[in-house]
Design a protein around this motif. Sequence first.
Motif, short mmCIF file in Angstrom:
data_model
loop_
_atom_site.label_atom_id
_atom_site.label_comp_id
_atom_site.label_asym_id
_atom_site.label_seq_id
_atom_site.Cartn_x
_atom_site.Cartn_y
_atom_site.Cartn_z
N ARG A 105 0.86 -1.19 0.00
CA ARG A 105 0.00 0.00 0.00
C ARG A 105 0.89 1.23 0.00
NH1 ARG A 105 -3.89 -1.48 4.96
NH2 ARG A 105 -1.83 -1.78 5.86
N ASP A 112 8.06 -3.41 -7.30
CA ASP A 112 7.96 -4.65 -8.09
C ASP A 112 8.67 -5.81 -7.38
OD1 ASP A 112 6.59 -3.23 -10.06
OD2 ASP A 112 8.37 -2.98 -11.34
N GLN A 168 2.76 4.88 -13.78
CA GLN A 168 1.36 4.44 -13.83
C GLN A 168 1.14 3.07 -13.18
OE1 GLN A 168 -1.28 6.25 -14.69
NE2 GLN A 168 -2.56 4.55 -14.06
N ARG A 169 2.13 2.19 -13.27
CA ARG A 169 1.94 0.84 -12.72
C ARG A 169 1.81 0.82 -11.20
NH1 ARG A 169 7.55 0.83 -14.02
NH2 ARG A 169 8.90 -0.14 -12.45
N ALA A 198 -0.21 2.91 -9.56
CA ALA A 198 -1.54 3.43 -9.22
C ALA A 198 -2.40 2.40 -8.47
CB ALA A 198 -2.27 3.90 -10.48
N GLN A 199 -2.23 1.13 -8.78
CA GLN A 199 -3.03 0.08 -8.13
C GLN A 199 -2.73 -0.07 -6.65
OE1 GLN A 199 -1.92 -3.91 -9.44
NE2 GLN A 199 0.05 -3.10 -10.16
N TYR A 200 -1.59 0.45 -6.19
CA TYR A 200 -1.19 0.31 -4.79
C TYR A 200 -1.55 1.54 -3.93
CZ TYR A 200 1.60 -3.37 -6.90
OH TYR A 200 2.00 -4.48 -7.61
N HIS A 260 -6.45 5.55 -1.05
CA HIS A 260 -7.14 6.86 -1.15
C HIS A 260 -7.88 7.18 0.12
CE1 HIS A 260 -6.24 7.33 -5.37
NE2 HIS A 260 -6.53 6.04 -5.52
#
Length: 137
Positions: A3, A103, A129-130, A132-134, A137
Motif C-alpha cells: 500500500r 515490483d 502508472q503501474r 496506481a493500483q497500490y 485513497h
Amino acid sequence: MIRLIVGNKGSGKTKTLIAMTNEAVAASSGNVVCLEKGLKLTYDISHKARLVDTDEYGVEGFDALYGFIAGLMAGNYDITHIFVDATLKIGGRDYEAFAALVDRLVKLTGAHQVEMTFTVSCDPSELPQRLAQYIVH
C-alpha cells in the motif's frame, strides 16, 4: 500486499501511517515493524511495534532499502506488517527506481504474507502508472 500513502508535504501521510501502524499492532498476532528516517515517531507509535531508524543502519537508496527489508523478513518469520515513513528521503527521488523496488517487494509480500505500507511525498501523477493500483485513497 503493498500500500502506498501518497500526497504532497503536509497532506497527513504520516498521521495516516501512525494510525495504521497502531491498528496493526492491536490486531496482529505477529510483529509489526515501522521504518523511519530519524527517530521522529517514538512517542506516536505503540511500544509494541518495532521502530527502526534507517539512519542508524546506513540505509540509503532503494537497493539498500530492499536489502534491509528482505533481511528483516529473513531474520523474523513472525513479521505481519512493515510500515515505511519518508520513503523518498530514504531511497531518493527516482520514481522509476522506487517502482522497481515495489515490483521486487510484491514478490516478497506474496511469498511471506507480509503487508507493507509506504508514505510517498509527491503528487500521485508523478509516480509511474503501474503503481496506481497500490495507492490508498
